[in-house]
Structures are given as C-alpha cells and as structure tokens.
Design an enzyme around this catalytic site. Structure first.
Site, PDB file in Angstrom:
ATOM      1  CB  SER A 117      29.386  39.448  54.041  1.00 28.64           C
ATOM      2  OG  SER A 117      30.576  39.335  53.304  1.00 28.64           O
ATOM      3  CE1 TYR A 147      37.514  34.283  66.184  1.00 28.95           C
ATOM      4  CE2 TYR A 147      37.446  35.269  68.366  1.00 28.95           C
ATOM      5  CZ  TYR A 147      37.111  35.296  67.023  1.00 28.95           C
ATOM      6  OH  TYR A 147      36.375  36.352  66.524  1.00 28.95           O
ATOM      7  CE  LYS A 176      35.128  39.440  66.350  1.00 27.67           C
ATOM      8  NZ  LYS A 176      34.596  40.486  65.432  1.00 27.67           N
ATOM      9  CG  LEU A 182      36.308  35.832  52.238  1.00 27.74           C
ATOM     10  CD1 LEU A 182      36.593  34.734  51.205  1.00 27.74           C
ATOM     11  CD2 LEU A 182      36.314  37.204  51.567  1.00 27.74           C
TER      12      LEU A 182
HETATM   13  P1  NAD Z   1      33.361  38.370  55.908  1.00 27.68           P
HETATM   14  O1  NAD Z   1      34.727  37.964  55.448  1.00 27.68           O
HETATM   15  O2  NAD Z   1      32.256  38.293  54.941  1.00 27.68           O
HETATM   16  O3  NAD Z   1      33.402  39.834  56.519  1.00 27.68           O
HETATM   17  C1  NAD Z   1      34.561  40.391  57.118  1.00 27.68           C
HETATM   18  C2  NAD Z   1      34.747  41.739  56.481  1.00 27.68           C
HETATM   19  O4  NAD Z   1      35.830  42.440  57.088  1.00 27.68           O
HETATM   20  C3  NAD Z   1      35.060  41.652  54.973  1.00 27.68           C
HETATM   21  O5  NAD Z   1      34.101  42.368  54.236  1.00 27.68           O
HETATM   22  C4  NAD Z   1      36.420  42.314  54.864  1.00 27.68           C
HETATM   23  O6  NAD Z   1      36.567  43.039  53.670  1.00 27.68           O
HETATM   24  C5  NAD Z   1      36.358  43.247  56.071  1.00 27.68           C
HETATM   25  N1  NAD Z   1      37.663  43.777  56.422  1.00 27.68           N
HETATM   26  C6  NAD Z   1      38.774  43.121  56.853  1.00 27.68           C
HETATM   27  N2  NAD Z   1      39.791  43.987  57.009  1.00 27.68           N
HETATM   28  C7  NAD Z   1      39.311  45.220  56.686  1.00 27.68           C
HETATM   29  C8  NAD Z   1      39.879  46.526  56.623  1.00 27.68           C
HETATM   30  N3  NAD Z   1      41.149  46.749  56.923  1.00 27.68           N
HETATM   31  N4  NAD Z   1      39.082  47.556  56.229  1.00 27.68           N
HETATM   32  C9  NAD Z   1      37.786  47.351  55.889  1.00 27.68           C
HETATM   33  N5  NAD Z   1      37.191  46.136  55.924  1.00 27.68           N
HETATM   34  C10 NAD Z   1      37.959  45.091  56.319  1.00 27.68           C
HETATM   35  O7  NAD Z   1      33.055  37.455  57.183  1.00 27.68           O
HETATM   36  P2  NAD Z   1      31.919  37.554  58.299  1.00 27.68           P
HETATM   37  O8  NAD Z   1      31.917  36.235  58.934  1.00 27.68           O
HETATM   38  O9  NAD Z   1      30.687  38.102  57.716  1.00 27.68           O
HETATM   39  O10 NAD Z   1      32.538  38.586  59.344  1.00 27.68           O
HETATM   40  C11 NAD Z   1      31.867  39.760  59.752  1.00 27.68           C
HETATM   41  C12 NAD Z   1      31.983  39.945  61.260  1.00 27.68           C
HETATM   42  O11 NAD Z   1      31.297  38.891  61.902  1.00 27.68           O
HETATM   43  C13 NAD Z   1      33.403  39.919  61.803  1.00 27.68           C
HETATM   44  O12 NAD Z   1      33.523  40.898  62.816  1.00 27.68           O
HETATM   45  C14 NAD Z   1      33.493  38.546  62.406  1.00 27.68           C
HETATM   46  O13 NAD Z   1      34.439  38.500  63.444  1.00 27.68           O
HETATM   47  C15 NAD Z   1      32.095  38.399  62.927  1.00 27.68           C
HETATM   48  N6  NAD Z   1      31.686  37.028  63.259  1.00 27.68           N
HETATM   49  C16 NAD Z   1      31.741  36.043  62.318  1.00 27.68           C
HETATM   50  C17 NAD Z   1      31.360  34.746  62.656  1.00 27.68           C
HETATM   51  C18 NAD Z   1      31.440  33.623  61.660  1.00 27.68           C
HETATM   52  O14 NAD Z   1      31.499  32.468  62.075  1.00 27.68           O
HETATM   53  N7  NAD Z   1      31.450  33.880  60.363  1.00 27.68           N
HETATM   54  C19 NAD Z   1      30.898  34.466  63.946  1.00 27.68           C
HETATM   55  C20 NAD Z   1      30.810  35.511  64.880  1.00 27.68           C
HETATM   56  C21 NAD Z   1      31.213  36.782  64.518  1.00 27.68           C
HETATM   57  O1  0WE Z   2      35.891  36.347  63.821  1.00 29.86           O
HETATM   58  C1  0WE Z   2      35.992  35.320  63.163  1.00 29.86           C
HETATM   59  C2  0WE Z   2      37.090  35.178  62.125  1.00 29.86           C
HETATM   60  C3  0WE Z   2      37.712  36.493  61.760  1.00 29.86           C
HETATM   61  C4  0WE Z   2      38.950  36.373  60.918  1.00 29.86           C
HETATM   62  C5  0WE Z   2      39.098  35.439  59.903  1.00 29.86           C
HETATM   63  C6  0WE Z   2      40.258  35.398  59.154  1.00 29.86           C
HETATM   64  C7  0WE Z   2      40.516  34.362  58.098  1.00 29.86           C
HETATM   65  C8  0WE Z   2      41.458  34.857  57.039  1.00 29.86           C
HETATM   66  C9  0WE Z   2      39.969  37.254  61.153  1.00 29.86           C
HETATM   67  N1  0WE Z   2      41.109  37.232  60.431  1.00 29.86           N
HETATM   68  C10 0WE Z   2      41.266  36.331  59.436  1.00 29.86           C
HETATM   69  N2  0WE Z   2      42.432  36.342  58.730  1.00 29.86           N
HETATM   70  C11 0WE Z   2      42.604  35.613  57.605  1.00 29.86           C
HETATM   71  O2  0WE Z   2      43.701  35.623  57.003  1.00 29.86           O
HETATM   72  N3  0WE Z   2      35.117  34.288  63.427  1.00 29.86           N
HETATM   73  C12 0WE Z   2      34.198  34.437  64.536  1.00 29.86           C
HETATM   74  C13 0WE Z   2      35.102  33.005  62.678  1.00 29.86           C
HETATM   75  C14 0WE Z   2      36.021  32.064  63.393  1.00 29.86           C
HETATM   76  O3  0WE Z   2      37.351  32.094  63.153  1.00 29.86           O
HETATM   77  C15 0WE Z   2      37.937  31.163  63.994  1.00 29.86           C
HETATM   78  C16 0WE Z   2      36.954  30.549  64.762  1.00 29.86           C
HETATM   79  C17 0WE Z   2      35.722  31.130  64.381  1.00 29.86           C
HETATM   80  C18 0WE Z   2      34.378  30.800  64.936  1.00 29.86           C
HETATM   81  C19 0WE Z   2      39.277  30.849  64.130  1.00 29.86           C
HETATM   82  C20 0WE Z   2      39.638  29.848  65.042  1.00 29.86           C
HETATM   83  C21 0WE Z   2      38.680  29.226  65.822  1.00 29.86           C
HETATM   84  C22 0WE Z   2      37.318  29.573  65.695  1.00 29.86           C
END
Ligand code: NAD
Ligand code: 0WE
Length: 262
Positions: free
Chosen positions: A27, A163, A170, A202
């Site tokens: 995460s 997305y 966002k 995740l």
């Molecule tokens: P992650 O799955 O580790 O974290 C997402 C978290 O959201 C999880 O801990 C999950 O439990 C929590 N969550 C979802 N629904 C919830 C609810 N109802 N109550 C409380 N918690 C809830 O994945 P990540 O990539 O670390 O995502 C963290 C943030 O980073 C998100 O806002 C995501 O959009 C953002 N982000 C991710 C990426 C990427 O590529 N991984 C890129 C840019 C931004």
């Molecule tokens: O914000 C995100 C993903 C957030 C997310 C991911 C999931 C997967 C599992 C929100 N909801 C869910 N619901 C689920 O059931 N990112 C920035 C990562 C991400 O996700 C994409 C991206 C990128 C980058 C989805 C489509 C295209 C690009």
C-alpha cells in the site's frame, strides 16, 4: 523495524500521524507510514474489515503503532468512533494521510457512459467525500502547522481508458483538497495531494491491462522508469515537514513526467 530515510530520525519526533488506507505491505499508505516512522513520528492506523486487520496489524506493530482500529470511511459513525479513539489516545494529530479509493470493478472497464447512479455515488463517496469527512474530524485535533495529504491520479485531468468513474471521483477529490486548503488555511493547516504514476498495489490488482500501463510509463515518459511506493513515502514526508510550511492546495506529480506528454 528500521527503514532507510532521507530524513533525520528526530525530524518529526513527537509528531502524531494518522494513516488511513493501509491494506498490505504494498500500500502507498504503508510506504508513507514507513517514512514518517523513520523520521520519528508516532503512528495510528485504521483497517477495513477482519480480512485486512490480519494484514495491517503486524505491519502497524512493526512500527510500534499507538492505535490500530477499524474504520470504514463509508460510515460517519465509524469515522466518529475512530477519531474519538485517536482523540482519547493522543488529544492531537499533526498529520492525516488519506490513501483510500474504491469503485465497483465493473465501473473500471468498458464505457464510462454505462456508469450506474449507484456506482457513481459509491466511487464519489469512498474516494472523494471521505477526505472531507476525515478532515472535518481532524480539524479540531490539529494545531497550526499540521498537514493533510491525499493520493490522486492524473485520470482526474485527462481520459485514461477504463479509469472512468474513478477519474471523475479523483477530480472531485482534488477540488475538495483545494476547498479544504482554503477553509483550514485560517488554522494554518495545510492540505495537498500527490498524483502518483501507476504502482502495483492491491488497488491495481485485477485492473485490466495494468501491466501495459506500467510498461507505457517505462517507455513513453521523460524518465522512462516506473515510480516506487517508497518515493511516494518520501514526497509525503517532505510535505509533512516545516520545509513545506507554506505549501498548500497543490497537487504534486510523482509520475516520471507522464503528465506533461501530449
Ligand atoms: P491499496 O489497495 O493498498 O489502498 C487502498 C485502500 O483503500 C485500502 O487500504 C482499502 O482498504 C482502502 N479502502 C477502500 N474502501 C474503503 C472504505 N470504505 N473504508 C476505508 N478504507 C477503504 O492501494 P493503493 O494503490 O495504495 O491506493 C491508495 C491510494 O493511492 C488510492 O487513493 C489510490 O487511488 C491512489 N493511487 C494509486 C495509484 C496506483 O497505481 N497504485 C496511483 C495513483 C494514486
Ligand atoms: O486509483 C486507482 C485504482 C483505485 C481502485 C481500484 C480498484 C480495484 C478493485 C478503485 N476501485 C477498485 N475496485 C476494485 O474492485 N489507481 C490510480 C490505479 C489504477 O486503476 C486503474 C488505472 C490505474 C492507474 C484503472 C483503469 C485504468 C488505470
């Protein structure tokens, strides 16, 4: 557990950081927690549900977390209970890290035009409104100089296929960050966002063609390399320090320059 840091291990000594959104060791919230811990801050964590508690508790314990409690940000009651516990434990918060997003899987593929009313509401509630709900409870616990951070993605500004509704959420999150920066500015509380490039967490698992997106960053961006979660941690830690004392209302790109490409 010891983690390497560019920061002095006493830089954030005595500071209290509330971390919302650790699911596992991949995460982004965990990478931020590690950096804040390495700089001397004390940490508190939430978890979502029993399954994630089993993942989060050992991680949190490894950084001597002061508090590890459930909080589903879809519930005002759970947010209230969570912040009551934090308030009872610490009486103040210096940093709030919001790293939460959710949309229905079916809304992250195919045509955006097919998004249901319920799917739209859910994505906006969990991924955007939750920042407002948490900031509201954090504000009375925050002294001047405190900092709130959230995580966003460039799909808020331009169309990234699939997305979809998350891009809309966002955009709302980033606008909420700015309005919060204005309101909380009068208390000298700062509010910012980090817009990260794709990282295999995740939340990225099972996203259609996520590997293709990682590959594209490695090919088409100025730096031609993917970012790491630890770099997100370092930028977050910087934004929590007094070096960023007059930085608020901004979205910082950490994406190898992807966002400048036409
Ligand atoms: P992650 O799955 O580790 O974290 C997402 C978290 O959201 C999880 O801990 C999950 O439990 C929590 N969550 C979802 N629904 C919830 C609810 N109802 N109550 C409380 N918690 C809830 O994945 P990540 O990539 O670390 O995502 C963290 C943030 O980073 C998100 O806002 C995501 O959009 C953002 N982000 C991710 C990426 C990427 O590529 N991984 C890129 C840019 C931004
Ligand atoms: O914000 C995100 C993903 C957030 C997310 C991911 C999931 C997967 C599992 C929100 N909801 C869910 N619901 C689920 O059931 N990112 C920035 C990562 C991400 O996700 C994409 C991206 C990128 C980058 C989805 C489509 C295209 C690009």
């Amino acid at each position: 557990m010891n983690h390497q840091s560019i920061f002095n291990p006493t830089l954030l000594a005595g500071k209290k950081a509330l971390i919302i959104g650790v699911a596992n060791e991949r995460s982004l919230a965990w990478a931020i927690a590690k950096q804040l811990h390495a700089a001397g801050a004390e940490l508190a964590f939430n978890f979502l549900g029993d399954a994630l508690e089993r993942r989060v508790r050992p991680l949190a314990e490894s950084v001597n977390a002061a508090l590890i409690e459930p909080c589903d940000v879809a519930s005002d009651e759970q947010i209230d209970q969570f912040f009551s516990k934090v308030s009872a434990k610490w009486g103040k918060i210096d940093f709030l890290i919001h790293s939460v997003a959710f949309a229905n899987r079916e809304d992250l593929e195919g045509r955006f035009v097919n998004t249901s009313r319920e799917g739209f509401k859910l994505a906006m509630d969990i991924s955007a409104y939750s920042l407002v709900a948490c900031a509201k409870r954090a504000e009375p616990l925050m002294a001047p100089g405190s900092s709130i951070l959230t995580l966003t993605y460039h799909g808020s500004q331009v169309v990234v296929p699939n997305y979809n509704v998350m891009g809309v959420a966002k955009a709302a999150l980033e606008a909420s960050m700015r309005y919060l920066a204005y309101d909380l500015g009068e208390k000298k509380i700062r509010v910012n966002a980090i817009s990260a490039g794709p990282v295999k967490t995740l939340a990225a698992a099972g996203i259609r063609n996520f590997r293709g997106m990682l590959h594209a960053v490695g090919e088409k961006t100025p730096l031609k390399e993917n970012i790491t979660a630890d770099e997100v941690g370092a930028m977050a830690a910087f934004l929590c320090t007094d070096a960023a004392a007059h930085v608020t209302g901004s979205t910082f790109y950490l994406d190898s320059g992807a966002h400048i490409m036409g």
